[in-house]
Enzyme design. Structure first.
Site, short mmCIF file in Angstrom:
data_model
loop_
_atom_site.label_atom_id
_atom_site.label_comp_id
_atom_site.label_asym_id
_atom_site.label_seq_id
_atom_site.Cartn_x
_atom_site.Cartn_y
_atom_site.Cartn_z
N TRP A 11 40.36 46.41 47.45
CA TRP A 11 41.04 47.03 46.32
C TRP A 11 41.37 48.49 46.61
CZ3 TRP A 11 44.00 45.13 42.95
CH2 TRP A 11 44.30 45.78 41.75
N LYS A 103 34.90 47.51 38.26
CA LYS A 103 34.60 46.77 37.04
C LYS A 103 33.14 46.35 37.09
CE LYS A 103 39.37 45.16 37.13
NZ LYS A 103 40.29 44.03 37.34
N GLY A 132 42.07 45.96 34.36
CA GLY A 132 43.02 44.92 34.00
C GLY A 132 43.29 43.95 35.13
N LYS A 187 34.03 40.49 32.20
CA LYS A 187 34.94 39.42 32.61
C LYS A 187 34.51 38.88 33.98
CE LYS A 187 37.37 41.37 36.00
NZ LYS A 187 37.85 40.80 37.29
N ASP A 239 42.42 39.61 31.65
CA ASP A 239 42.04 39.46 33.06
C ASP A 239 41.45 38.08 33.33
OD1 ASP A 239 41.82 40.29 35.66
OD2 ASP A 239 40.41 41.92 35.28
N SER A 249 39.74 35.06 43.15
CA SER A 249 38.68 35.75 42.42
C SER A 249 37.34 35.63 43.12
CB SER A 249 38.56 35.17 41.01
OG SER A 249 37.38 35.62 40.37
N ASN A 251 34.42 36.60 42.02
CA ASN A 251 33.35 36.18 41.11
C ASN A 251 33.42 34.68 40.84
OD1 ASN A 251 31.86 38.76 40.08
ND2 ASN A 251 34.02 39.31 40.17
N GLU A 269 30.79 41.57 41.77
CA GLU A 269 30.18 42.58 40.90
C GLU A 269 29.48 41.95 39.68
OE1 GLU A 269 29.70 45.68 41.33
OE2 GLU A 269 31.40 46.71 42.28
#
Length: 320
Positions: A11, A103, A132, A187, A239, A249, A251, A269
């Site tokens: 990121w 996040k 977001g 999220k 999100d 993703s 996660n 995370e």
């Protein structure tokens, strides 16, 4: 404008690429010995994108800070306090605008990342959050998305939005820092739950997860003094597509690999956020059944399939 990005993972490198794309002078900082920084120095690319020769690369934190007007931070949430302590030693650091692009919550305290950062650098520090939906893999293919930027100072919010708004990312002004930070962190937790549902072939329950997950977290935000409606905005519900359904993703993939007993090597995370939510649930006396169920599966080795079934097949009650 001069922009520094602290962090050179997936990121962070994208944010540097994006800042350069929208016309800024950019510097990327990575820790000495960082494999990600070494790869960028050698090849000017990673597995997701290539960066311009114009982008500076450094392992000197002081050089990165002195270079920039706006400093973007994109590292593991659990490393933020230690980085903030290092930043405090650099002259004129309080004159900068910092943008937190992670996040998560501090696992040991349950504190929001803007709280952690201001505790170390001072309450007057200009801090914004950038949150977001959106994946690097989509953005580099020019697939647009909407995101939110917020802070306690609307002028800081406007400055950051004006610096980064483009046809690729449309920004909204965040009006509720508590709700946005809690929403963005949690999220990831719902993403782990979604991956577990995929892993045990209960994918059809992800609709129920979305409905109940937003209700659960909105209660926590309200108890913490935020606006519970924020959970239905970009930082959380907005999100969900990128977190509960996307193959990109981390996660969601962690949850799926966890129940499949496969090793997962990337950063998820949401795992540390579960520890933080355990603290917040007790501190604010708010029941968090989904979060607690995941905690039992991951940290107390409860059976994932049975725990998930028990969670969604709870005793009959009114929906609202």
């Amino acid at each position: 404008m001069n922009i520094s990005v602290l962090g050179c993972g997936r990121w962070g490198t994208f944010l540097a690429w994006y800042a350069n794309k929208v016309g800024h002078n950019v510097c990327i900082w990575g820790r000495e010995g960082s494999g990600n920084l070494l790869q960028l120095k050698e090849n000017r690319k990673n597995e997701y994108l290539s960066i311009s020769e114009e982008i500076k690369l450094t392992n000197s934190l002081e050089d990165a800070v002195s270079f920039a007007d706006i400093i973007i931070i994109s590292i593991s949430a659990q490393q933020l306090r230690n980085l903030a302590k290092q930043l405090l030693l650099i002259s004129k650091v309080q004159e900068k605008i910092f943008v937190l692009c992670m996040k998560g919550l501090e696992a040991t305290s349950g504190k929001r990342l803007s709280q952690v950062f201001k505790e170390e650098l001072g309450s007057s520090t200009n801090v914004a959050v950038w949150l977001g939906p959106g994946h690097v893999q989509d953005f580099v293919r020019d697939i647009p998305n909407c995101m939110v930027i917020g802070s306690e100072n609307i002028e800081v919010t406007k400055t950051v939005v004006n610096a980064f708004n483009s046809d690729l990312i449309r920004f909204y002004y965040g009006q509720d820092l508590v709700g946005n930070e809690i929403g963005a962190a949690t999220k990831n937790v719902m993403g782990i739950a979604a991956g577990m549902l995929d892993g045990v072939n209960y994918t059809s329950l992800k609709g129920a997860l979305m409905a109940r997950g937003t209700r659960e977290i909105s209660r926590l935000v309200r108890a913490m003094g935020g606006n519970d409606i924020t959970i239905y905005g970009l930082s959380h519900l907005g999100d969900y597509e990128a977190t509960l359904f996307s193959p990109f993703s981390n996660n969601r993939r962690f949850g799926e690999d966890f129940v499949g007993e496969r090793k997962f090597t990337k950063l998820a995370e949401g795992v540390a956020t579960l520890e933080a939510l355990r603290n917040l649930s007790k501190q604010y006396d708010v029941e968090l059944p989904i979060c607690n169920a995941l905690y039992e599966v991951i940290f107390n080795e409860k059976c994932s399939e049975q725990t998930l079934l028990d969670l969604f097949l709870r005793p009959v009650k009114f929906e609202f």
